[in-house]
Motif scaffolding. Structure first.
Motif, mmCIF file in Angstrom:
data_model
loop_
_atom_site.group_PDB
_atom_site.id
_atom_site.type_symbol
_atom_site.label_atom_id
_atom_site.label_comp_id
_atom_site.label_asym_id
_atom_site.label_seq_id
_atom_site.Cartn_x
_atom_site.Cartn_y
_atom_site.Cartn_z
ATOM 1 N N MET A 1 0.845 -1.202 0.000
ATOM 2 C CA MET A 1 0.000 0.000 0.000
ATOM 3 C C MET A 1 0.878 1.250 0.000
ATOM 4 O O MET A 1 1.894 1.302 0.693
ATOM 5 C CB MET A 1 -0.921 0.001 1.227
ATOM 6 C CG MET A 1 -1.885 1.178 1.266
ATOM 7 S SD MET A 1 -2.900 1.211 2.758
ATOM 8 C CE MET A 1 -3.788 -0.327 2.572
ATOM 9 N N LYS A 2 0.447 2.226 -0.749
ATOM 10 C CA LYS A 2 1.181 3.481 -0.817
ATOM 11 C C LYS A 2 1.178 4.186 0.533
ATOM 12 O O LYS A 2 0.168 4.218 1.220
ATOM 13 C CB LYS A 2 0.540 4.381 -1.880
ATOM 14 C CG LYS A 2 1.288 5.671 -2.147
ATOM 15 C CD LYS A 2 0.596 6.430 -3.273
ATOM 16 C CE LYS A 2 1.295 7.732 -3.582
ATOM 17 N NZ LYS A 2 0.634 8.454 -4.698
ATOM 18 N N GLU A 3 2.331 4.737 0.914
ATOM 19 C CA GLU A 3 2.436 5.452 2.193
ATOM 20 C C GLU A 3 1.692 6.779 2.099
ATOM 21 O O GLU A 3 1.821 7.526 1.123
ATOM 22 C CB GLU A 3 3.908 5.713 2.504
ATOM 23 C CG GLU A 3 4.102 6.501 3.761
ATOM 24 C CD GLU A 3 4.893 5.733 4.815
ATOM 25 O OE1 GLU A 3 4.909 6.224 5.921
ATOM 26 O OE2 GLU A 3 5.474 4.689 4.513
ATOM 27 N N ILE A 4 0.890 7.079 3.104
ATOM 28 C CA ILE A 4 0.135 8.333 3.136
ATOM 29 C C ILE A 4 0.970 9.407 3.821
ATOM 30 O O ILE A 4 1.368 9.258 4.975
ATOM 31 C CB ILE A 4 -1.211 8.147 3.869
ATOM 32 C CG1 ILE A 4 -2.116 7.217 3.056
ATOM 33 C CG2 ILE A 4 -1.898 9.487 4.102
ATOM 34 C CD1 ILE A 4 -3.406 6.832 3.757
ATOM 35 N N GLN A 5 1.235 10.474 3.096
ATOM 36 C CA GLN A 5 1.990 11.593 3.632
ATOM 37 C C GLN A 5 1.013 12.726 3.962
ATOM 38 O O GLN A 5 0.339 13.261 3.072
ATOM 39 C CB GLN A 5 3.029 12.086 2.617
ATOM 40 C CG GLN A 5 4.042 11.045 2.195
ATOM 41 C CD GLN A 5 5.006 10.677 3.309
ATOM 42 O OE1 GLN A 5 5.170 11.419 4.276
ATOM 43 N NE2 GLN A 5 5.646 9.514 3.176
ATOM 44 N N THR A 6 0.927 13.085 5.238
ATOM 45 C CA THR A 6 0.014 14.148 5.665
ATOM 46 C C THR A 6 0.250 15.432 4.880
ATOM 47 O O THR A 6 -0.693 16.159 4.554
ATOM 48 C CB THR A 6 0.192 14.409 7.172
ATOM 49 O OG1 THR A 6 -0.151 13.225 7.886
ATOM 50 C CG2 THR A 6 -0.701 15.544 7.645
ATOM 51 N N SER A 7 1.497 15.698 4.566
ATOM 52 C CA SER A 7 1.852 16.941 3.863
ATOM 53 C C SER A 7 1.213 17.028 2.482
ATOM 54 O O SER A 7 1.068 18.124 1.923
ATOM 55 C CB SER A 7 3.368 17.068 3.747
ATOM 56 O OG SER A 7 3.914 15.935 3.081
ATOM 57 N N ASP A 8 0.808 15.878 1.912
ATOM 58 C CA ASP A 8 0.173 15.892 0.598
ATOM 59 C C ASP A 8 -1.217 16.513 0.632
ATOM 60 O O ASP A 8 -1.751 16.916 -0.409
ATOM 61 C CB ASP A 8 0.052 14.462 0.041
ATOM 62 C CG ASP A 8 1.397 13.862 -0.324
ATOM 63 O OD1 ASP A 8 2.373 14.628 -0.459
ATOM 64 O OD2 ASP A 8 1.476 12.626 -0.460
ATOM 65 N N PHE A 9 -1.812 16.589 1.812
ATOM 66 C CA PHE A 9 -3.195 17.037 1.936
ATOM 67 C C PHE A 9 -3.343 18.334 2.747
ATOM 68 O O PHE A 9 -4.381 18.974 2.706
ATOM 69 C CB PHE A 9 -4.041 15.929 2.577
ATOM 70 C CG PHE A 9 -3.859 14.602 1.898
ATOM 71 C CD1 PHE A 9 -4.487 14.329 0.699
ATOM 72 C CD2 PHE A 9 -3.006 13.642 2.429
ATOM 73 C CE1 PHE A 9 -4.296 13.122 0.045
ATOM 74 C CE2 PHE A 9 -2.798 12.432 1.785
ATOM 75 C CZ PHE A 9 -3.446 12.166 0.592
#
Length: 293
Positions: A1-9
């Motif tokens: 699963m792709k890592e979720i980066q908070t900074s992307d949102f």
């Protein structure tokens, strides 16, 4: 699963909503996404227990989004592991007569979470710069001394309201409330699909309101107002996160990961230690209980 980066949102500079995707590919199937959400919401539940025991911070989580963006189901799925004593959910509808007899922030202020608790606002104080901006005639119901007609509601009025909201949130943050604001970013095409589902599935009919179609016709105006509100009020102490919402399981996991990933950085939030006297006598208390007949 792709890592979720908070900074992307997270919104840290002016955004244009039309340039932001309403879908996010986690490179995983729905079963894997749901399994990961189950793990993260358990971590949130454990954190909330610690927050409750620590009793020095409150957490305020705000959800905004167009009709059918999935706010209700997201709240149900993300927060189901939290102790019911430690979480309060408020859904703000059209203000009552009593609420209109106070300033527009009053009803939100009295609904704020206690220290040690999570407070969830399903629709929020931002309705006062969204719905009222699309329908400025609603402002007249507030009976403000300097507003006698819609013509008096100018750009300066909205700028002042943004400043008031920023000050409100700044005050909360400075006094121990951790603030998260999530905009569930839905496409117009996905909203059409979800509205049709409400109409075509008998068990979903109760959710449909013909007013939803009236507001849908104002989609572009709402997008403009959301964009401006987000750009005026995303601050470090109360940031906005724009969550792709066309796929509900993905949106839920992004919200959960964003919350837990940020909250766990507060390393001062921990269970209080027992006083020295109690600690010294722990073995005595254990023995006392074990000796009971």
């Amino acid at each position: 699963m792709k890592e979720i980066q908070t900074s992307d949102f997270k919104v840290t500079s002016p955004v244009k909503l039309s340039d932001i995707a309403t879908r996010y590919d986690l490179e995983a199937d729905e079963k894997a996404v749901k399994k990961e959400l189950k793990k993260v919401r358990k971590q949130l539940g454990e954190f909330q227990d610690t927050l409750y025991a620590h009793n020095k911070y409150a957490v305020l989580i705000c959800f905004q989004g167009m009709d059918t963006s999935g706010k209700d189901s997201l709240i149900r799925e993300v927060f189901k592991e939290l102790n019911v004593r430690g979480v309060e959910v408020h859904s703000f509808k059209a203000p009552t007569t009593k609420e209109l007899n106070h300033d527009y922030l009053w009803r939100h202020y009295i609904a704020l979470p206690d220290r040690g608790k999570f407070g969830i606002f399903n629709r929020t104080h931002y309705e006062n710069v969204l719905v009222t901006r699309v329908h400025p005639e609603y402002i007249l119901n507030e009976n403000l001394p300097d507003i006698q007609s819609v013509d008096a509601i100018d750009d300066e009025f909205w700028e002042q309201r943004f400043e008031q909201i920023n000050n409100f949130e700044k005050h909360l943050a400075e006094n121990g409330t951790l603030i998260f604001k999530f905009y569930l970013h839905l496409s117009k095409e996905e909203q059409k699909y979800r509205l049709l589902r409400r109409l075509e599935k008998k068990e979903k009919n109760w959710k449909f309101d013909k007013g939803d179609l009236k507001e849908r016709a104002l989609w572009d105006k709402y997008q403009e107002c959301y964009e401006e509100a987000i750009n005026h009020t995303s601050k470090e102490n109360a940031p906005w996160f724009i969550i792709p919402a066309d796929d509900k399981p993905t949106a839920r996991l992004i919200v959960a990961k964003t919350l837990y990933g940020t909250l766990k950085k507060y390393t001062d939030i921990k269970e209080p230690e027992l006083d020295a006297e109690t600690t010294a006598d722990l073995k005595k208390y254990i023995q006392q209980l074990e000796d009971e007949k």
